[in-house]
Enzyme design. Structure first.
Site, PDB file in Angstrom:
ATOM      1  N   HIS A  42      98.351  41.653  17.917  1.00 57.22           N
ATOM      2  CA  HIS A  42      99.717  42.145  18.283  1.00 57.22           C
ATOM      3  C   HIS A  42     100.770  41.350  17.627  1.00 57.22           C
ATOM      4  CE1 HIS A  42      98.335  44.733  21.572  1.00 57.22           C
ATOM      5  NE2 HIS A  42      97.309  43.897  21.996  1.00 57.22           N
ATOM      6  N   HIS A  74      93.147  47.146  15.730  1.00 56.45           N
ATOM      7  CA  HIS A  74      92.021  46.775  16.544  1.00 56.45           C
ATOM      8  C   HIS A  74      90.883  47.297  15.707  1.00 56.45           C
ATOM      9  CE1 HIS A  74      88.628  48.785  18.674  1.00 56.45           C
ATOM     10  NE2 HIS A  74      88.678  47.594  19.056  1.00 56.45           N
ATOM     11  N   ASN A  95      86.249  46.651  15.612  1.00 60.91           N
ATOM     12  CA  ASN A  95      84.978  45.992  16.106  1.00 60.91           C
ATOM     13  C   ASN A  95      83.893  46.491  15.236  1.00 60.91           C
ATOM     14  OD1 ASN A  95      83.456  47.756  18.097  1.00 60.91           O
ATOM     15  ND2 ASN A  95      85.519  48.038  18.505  1.00 60.91           N
ATOM     16  N   HIS A 131      94.764  60.815  30.822  1.00 59.08           N
ATOM     17  CA  HIS A 131      95.644  60.890  32.003  1.00 59.08           C
ATOM     18  C   HIS A 131      96.999  61.008  31.676  1.00 59.08           C
ATOM     19  CE1 HIS A 131      95.573  56.468  31.253  1.00 59.08           C
ATOM     20  NE2 HIS A 131      96.627  56.439  31.661  1.00 59.08           N
TER      21      HIS A 131
END
Length: 292
Positions: free
Chosen positions: A92, A102, A104, A167
């Site tokens: 960040h 990000h 991984n 959402h």
């Protein structure tokens, strides 16, 4: 393959941390070595209040033990015994003109099943087309070099689908690649190694281009609002967060991914026609960035 993956991931953590420290110019990673009560442990490396990076982490873990019967049913494989090893990182930056990133890469076993997973994705607040295109081109090149085990079109589509806040009906960022449950073949391991090493190339040039640009308090405000979307995704949907918490991982390491400063405003909506509105109206709509 587990031992080979562990050796690779440990070295990967070292290389990425060294490169990010050089790009930051003043911040240094703090390391915490920890043990998991149920088996295994890891090395958490966190950087904070650096010259560029406000908060970030590059974590290595190697854990083993038994799933709960309920969680075991949700994973490929059989029985309860599992192993997991990998590197996970989130950066960040302080500047709203430098995107959050990000990545991984991981290797897991569960009974008779073994697989790789991982990927990388970019979350800009004030995107630059050159940066977004560069990020995607790096991943397409790596995938194309490892076809057919790495199908770039599918991995990009899976990334767009995965990093989506259902959402809210919007993407978290501009995507990248995402893959999971990839059979643990030598070909897949070769792809994972090259992809993991490509992270630096995909991200650090963007940091170098944007870190010295001036930014305003208003842009910082918007960045903090949008960081709230990052929090929502990681706490509601992120598989790594869920896996870590379900297997009694180290909480501080798992929640390292959360940004340090976030704003939650009721029903915030940027004015139409502004760069802030353009983020969701244009940039967060999936596109063939690598083809531009």
């Amino acid at each position: 393959m587990h031992d080979r993956a562990v050796d690779f991931f440990k070295g990967l953590q070292d290389r990425i941390c060294n490169t990010l420290e050089a790009a930051d110019a003043s911040g240094k990673f703090r390391q915490d070595v920890w043990e998991r009560p149920g088996g295994g442990g890891g090395r958490s490396r966190v950087i904070a209040e650096g010259g560029v990076i406000e908060k970030g982490g590059v974590n290595f873990s190697e854990v083993h033990g038994e799933f709960s019967p309920e969680f075991a049913k949700q994973m490929p494989g059989d029985g309860l015994a599992f192993t997991a090893a990998g590197v996970s990182l989130v950066i960040h930056p302080r500047s709203p003109l430098v995107p959050t990133v990000h990545a991984n890469f991981r290797f897991l076993t569960h009974g008779s099943k073994a697989w790789f997973g991982g990927g990388a994705d970019l979350t800009p607040y004030y995107p630059f087309k050159d940066d977004v295109v560069h990020f995607h081109k790096v991943w397409k090149r790596v995938c194309d070099a490892h076809a057919p085990v790495a199908d770039h079109a599918k991995m990009k589509r899976d990334c767009d689908d995965y990093f989506h806040l259902k959402h809210r009906g919007e993407a978290r960022g501009v995507g990248g690649i995402f893959f999971d449950y990839a059979d643990a073949s030598e070909a897949t391991f070769g792809f994972v190694r090259e992809a993991a090493e490509a992270f630096v190339e995909s991200y650090v040039p963007i940091v170098d281009r944007r870190k010295a640009l001036p930014w305003t308090p208003e842009q910082r405000f918007f960045q903090e609002v949008r960081r709230g979307r990052y929090v929502e995704f990681n706490l509601v949907y992120d598989r790594g967060t869920i896996f870590g918490l379900k297997t009694d991982g180290r909480t501080e390491s798992i929640l390292m991914s959360l940004p340090p400063v976030v704003r939650y405003l009721y029903d915030y909506r940027p004015p139409a026609g502004t760069p802030e509105a353009e983020l969701t109206d244009y940039w967060l709509k999936p596109k063939d960035w690598a083809g531009m």
